[in-house]
Every structure is written in C-alpha cells, then in structure tokens.
Design a protein around this motif. Structure first.
Motif, PDB file in Angstrom:
ATOM      1  N   ALA A   1     -41.005   3.428  -7.925  1.00 52.29           N
ATOM      2  CA  ALA A   1     -41.576   3.876  -9.197  1.00 52.29           C
ATOM      3  C   ALA A   1     -40.849   3.241 -10.380  1.00 52.29           C
ATOM      4  O   ALA A   1     -41.469   2.917 -11.400  1.00 52.29           O
ATOM      5  N   SER A   2     -39.549   3.035 -10.243  1.00 50.63           N
ATOM      6  CA  SER A   2     -38.759   2.470 -11.351  1.00 50.63           C
ATOM      7  C   SER A   2     -39.085   1.007 -11.609  1.00 50.63           C
ATOM      8  O   SER A   2     -38.763   0.480 -12.679  1.00 50.63           O
ATOM      9  N   GLN A   3     -39.706   0.336 -10.658  1.00 49.44           N
ATOM     10  CA  GLN A   3     -40.004  -1.088 -10.802  1.00 49.44           C
ATOM     11  C   GLN A   3     -41.400  -1.355 -11.353  1.00 49.44           C
ATOM     12  O   GLN A   3     -41.751  -2.510 -11.594  1.00 49.44           O
ATOM     13  N   ALA A   4     -42.183  -0.310 -11.547  1.00 49.67           N
ATOM     14  CA  ALA A   4     -43.543  -0.486 -12.065  1.00 49.67           C
ATOM     15  C   ALA A   4     -43.539  -0.524 -13.593  1.00 49.67           C
ATOM     16  O   ALA A   4     -42.718   0.120 -14.251  1.00 49.67           O
TER      17      ALA A   4
ATOM     18  N   LYS B   1     -38.401 -11.154 -10.707  1.00 47.80           N
ATOM     19  CA  LYS B   1     -36.958 -11.049 -10.925  1.00 47.80           C
ATOM     20  C   LYS B   1     -36.572 -11.257 -12.382  1.00 47.80           C
ATOM     21  O   LYS B   1     -35.471 -10.896 -12.787  1.00 47.80           O
ATOM     22  N   CYS B   2     -37.489 -11.856 -13.160  1.00 44.24           N
ATOM     23  CA  CYS B   2     -37.215 -12.093 -14.580  1.00 44.24           C
ATOM     24  C   CYS B   2     -37.812 -11.008 -15.477  1.00 44.24           C
ATOM     25  O   CYS B   2     -37.696 -11.067 -16.702  1.00 44.24           O
ATOM     26  N   GLY B   3     -38.465 -10.020 -14.882  1.00 52.09           N
ATOM     27  CA  GLY B   3     -39.002  -8.914 -15.654  1.00 52.09           C
ATOM     28  C   GLY B   3     -40.431  -9.068 -16.122  1.00 52.09           C
ATOM     29  O   GLY B   3     -40.947  -8.203 -16.832  1.00 52.09           O
ATOM     30  N   GLY B   4     -41.097 -10.145 -15.736  1.00 51.67           N
ATOM     31  CA  GLY B   4     -42.494 -10.338 -16.135  1.00 51.67           C
ATOM     32  C   GLY B   4     -43.456  -9.814 -15.088  1.00 51.67           C
ATOM     33  O   GLY B   4     -43.167  -9.856 -13.884  1.00 51.67           O
TER      34      GLY B   4
ATOM     35  N   ASP C   1     -46.101  -9.642 -12.369  1.00 50.07           N
ATOM     36  CA  ASP C   1     -46.363 -10.692 -11.382  1.00 50.07           C
ATOM     37  C   ASP C   1     -47.233 -10.134 -10.263  1.00 50.07           C
ATOM     38  O   ASP C   1     -46.896  -9.102  -9.673  1.00 50.07           O
ATOM     39  N   ILE C   2     -48.334 -10.826  -9.947  1.00 48.52           N
ATOM     40  CA  ILE C   2     -49.252 -10.328  -8.927  1.00 48.52           C
ATOM     41  C   ILE C   2     -48.630 -10.385  -7.539  1.00 48.52           C
ATOM     42  O   ILE C   2     -48.933  -9.553  -6.672  1.00 48.52           O
ATOM     43  N   TYR C   3     -47.745 -11.360  -7.290  1.00 46.32           N
ATOM     44  CA  TYR C   3     -47.085 -11.471  -5.990  1.00 46.32           C
ATOM     45  C   TYR C   3     -46.240 -10.229  -5.726  1.00 46.32           C
ATOM     46  O   TYR C   3     -46.338  -9.600  -4.668  1.00 46.32           O
ATOM     47  N   TYR C   4     -45.408  -9.827  -6.700  1.00 48.55           N
ATOM     48  CA  TYR C   4     -44.582  -8.635  -6.527  1.00 48.55           C
ATOM     49  C   TYR C   4     -45.427  -7.368  -6.567  1.00 48.55           C
ATOM     50  O   TYR C   4     -45.081  -6.365  -5.931  1.00 48.55           O
TER      51      TYR C   4
ATOM     52  N   GLU D   1     -26.138  -7.559  -4.436  1.00 52.61           N
ATOM     53  CA  GLU D   1     -25.845  -6.185  -4.842  1.00 52.61           C
ATOM     54  C   GLU D   1     -27.065  -5.472  -5.401  1.00 52.61           C
ATOM     55  O   GLU D   1     -27.004  -4.278  -5.691  1.00 52.61           O
ATOM     56  N   THR D   2     -28.155  -6.198  -5.572  1.00 52.20           N
ATOM     57  CA  THR D   2     -29.394  -5.591  -6.055  1.00 52.20           C
ATOM     58  C   THR D   2     -30.540  -5.987  -5.132  1.00 52.20           C
ATOM     59  O   THR D   2     -30.488  -7.024  -4.467  1.00 52.20           O
ATOM     60  N   GLY D   3     -31.564  -5.165  -5.105  1.00 48.47           N
ATOM     61  CA  GLY D   3     -32.739  -5.452  -4.290  1.00 48.47           C
ATOM     62  C   GLY D   3     -33.961  -5.615  -5.160  1.00 48.47           C
ATOM     63  O   GLY D   3     -33.883  -5.624  -6.383  1.00 48.47           O
ATOM     64  N   ASP D   4     -35.105  -5.744  -4.544  1.00 52.92           N
ATOM     65  CA  ASP D   4     -36.383  -5.767  -5.257  1.00 52.92           C
ATOM     66  C   ASP D   4     -37.458  -5.241  -4.313  1.00 52.92           C
ATOM     67  O   ASP D   4     -37.185  -4.936  -3.146  1.00 52.92           O
TER      68      ASP D   4
END
Length: 291
Positions: free
Chosen positions: A33-36, A45-48, A50-53, A274-277
C-alpha cells in the motif's frame, strides 16, 4: 490446454500467502500500500509512475486485499497508450488491465474482454524487445504470456519451440539469451523451459539438470557466473521452472527466501540490498510458493 503462466504464478503466490502468519501478511500488505500513488498505480525505483511496476503491485494488491482507487486507476490507465510496440510494456499493460478488473470485482468485464480478445487471430506487432531480439527465450516468454492473458491462440507452436534451439548451450546444458551463446544463464533457461512447457507439455528434460546443478548451497541462484551473490529474481524464476517441470530443487530454498525478507515487509534483490520493491516482493513470494 495448459493453465496460463499468469495463473500458475498466482497459484504459487496464494500458496506462499498460506504459509505466512497473519502478522507477516499485514506487513507485506502495508508495504504494498505504501508504494502506490494517489491514483493507485505503482512507481519505479526513481519514483515515477510505471506500468511495469504497476503489474507487480496490482498482483500483490489483489492477493493481499490492498485497496486501490479503481476509478482513478482506470482513468490513469486509459490515459496511457495501450499499444506502444514495446513487448514488455504492452504485456504489463494487458496484465494490469486484467488485474484491475479482478480487483474491481467486475468479473463480467473481464470475461467479456477475454472473449472479445480471443476472436483476434494475432497479437500486436512489436518493435522493441528485450536484448533487441524477438526470438530470445525471455522475449518468447513475455510474448507467450501476453498471448495467454489476452486469450489469443498461439500459432506455429512448433516453430516457436524450434527457434529456441539457437539459444541452447551445447556444452553443459541450459539456454542463453544470445543465439550461439557460450554460457547459459538461469533466467534464459527458466524462460525457455517455461515456453516449451506451455507449448509442448512439462517434463523433466535434460535442461532441468542445468538448473538443478547450478543452485548455490544457500538455496539461491546466481544471475550469471561471476555474479557477486545469488539474487531473488533468478531464484524465483528457476524454482518456478523446476516446479512446473515436476523436479524438486537440490537445496531447499526456504532459508534463502526468508533471509531476503526485510523489516519493511518487502523483499530485497540480494543480501547486499537494504531496500526492496514490489517487483522483488513478487519474486520473493513466488519463490516461497514453490517451497
């Protein structure tokens, strides 16, 4: 008829979820939820946006019951070009559309879209491919998965399977994503095995020996010879291919997968991260589902 690759993955993701505690599921859902974005799409990864993610994020959202603003998400999706000629992007768009229908509870729309799409004889024409090669194992994997998601008939199955022979590594087994390549890679081999399995049926063929042999003692798989550490993507796709071929891995992967789960609820690519996605969280759960 073989179950589509996307449903095979979803089935393993559901199995992974069933292995998790309620608290673990809560942490993963909270991370997703925090990544939406406010529009319900997901960022790279750059904050834009993206349809792939977004395709990965919506698969996880559907699985873990993460609320997505369906109306805003659909409007945002409709403002994106559905067909760009880029195989990976267009496949992600098609899967995202399907997932949004599922999360919206609109089974009728999903059924209608699939039925209408199935009347078309061919999938879109593409000009942009991974490795700049439309015949590579990974390109064939994405194209086949897209055709399955759109319920479109795959023609020339024998030709597609035969084309993969140019990527088979004669010494040591496995496949490369380069024709005539001297060294096999885990991802190319997993992609080729998946394509051949979907088209010809899954059997523990000789190329599974390559995946069986190159698994690290940690339970993970390296992306390529000389890589610094096993990674979650390579591990997930290798385990997915072995699972579908009915061959257990040489080393049980559960400890490797668990070691990559972070406090945030996401999964890291390697132990150096140290971080995921959302992409690697998807792969971490896919790997867990084969355990």
């Amino acid at each position: 008829m073989n179950e589509p690759l996307s449903l095979k993955m979803l089935r393993l993701l559901r199995r992974a979820k069933s292995l998790l505690s309620r608290e673990a599921c809560r942490r993963i859902a909270q991370y997703v939820a925090s990544q939406a974005t406010p529009h319900g799409l997901f960022t790279d990864k750059c904050g834009g946006e993206d349809i792939y993610y977004t395709a990965f994020g919506w698969m996880l959202s559907y699985l873990f019951g993460v609320g997505i603003p369906a109306g805003a998400a659909r409007r945002r999706l409709q403002n994106m070009p559905a067909v760009t000629g880029d195989l990976v992007r267009d496949a992600a768009y098609a899967r995202s559309t399907m997932l949004l229908d599922l999360m919206s509870g609109n089974a009728a729309r999903l059924f209608l879209n699939a039925a209408m799409a199935g009347r078309n004889a061919a999938i879109p024409v593409f000009s942009v491919f991974p490795h700049h090669d439309c015949r590579s194992p990974y390109s064939q994997f994405v194209r086949l998965s897209l055709a399955e998601d759109l319920r479109r008939e795959v023609e020339d199955k024998h030709r597609i399977a035969s084309a993969l022979e140019a990527y088979r590594v004669p010494t040591g087994g496995g496949y490369s994503n380069l024709p005539g390549g001297a060294a096999a890679s885990v991802s190319a081999t997993a992609a080729a095995l998946s394509v051949r399995g979907q088209l010809e049926g899954y059997v523990p063929v000789a190329d599974t020996d390559y995946l069986y042999r190159v698994q690290d003692a940690s339970g993970g798989f390296f992306a390529a010879e000389g890589a610094a550490a096993p990674d979650m993507l390579s591990t997930a796709v290798a385990l997915f291919a072995l699972h579908n071929c009915g061959r257990p891995p040489r080393v049980h992967p559960a400890p490797f997968v668990e070691a990559h789960w972070l406090e945030s609820g996401s999964f890291a690519s390697t132990l150096f991260d140290e971080t995921g996605d959302v992409e690697y969280t998807f792969y971490g759960l896919l790997a867990l589902g084969t355990c």
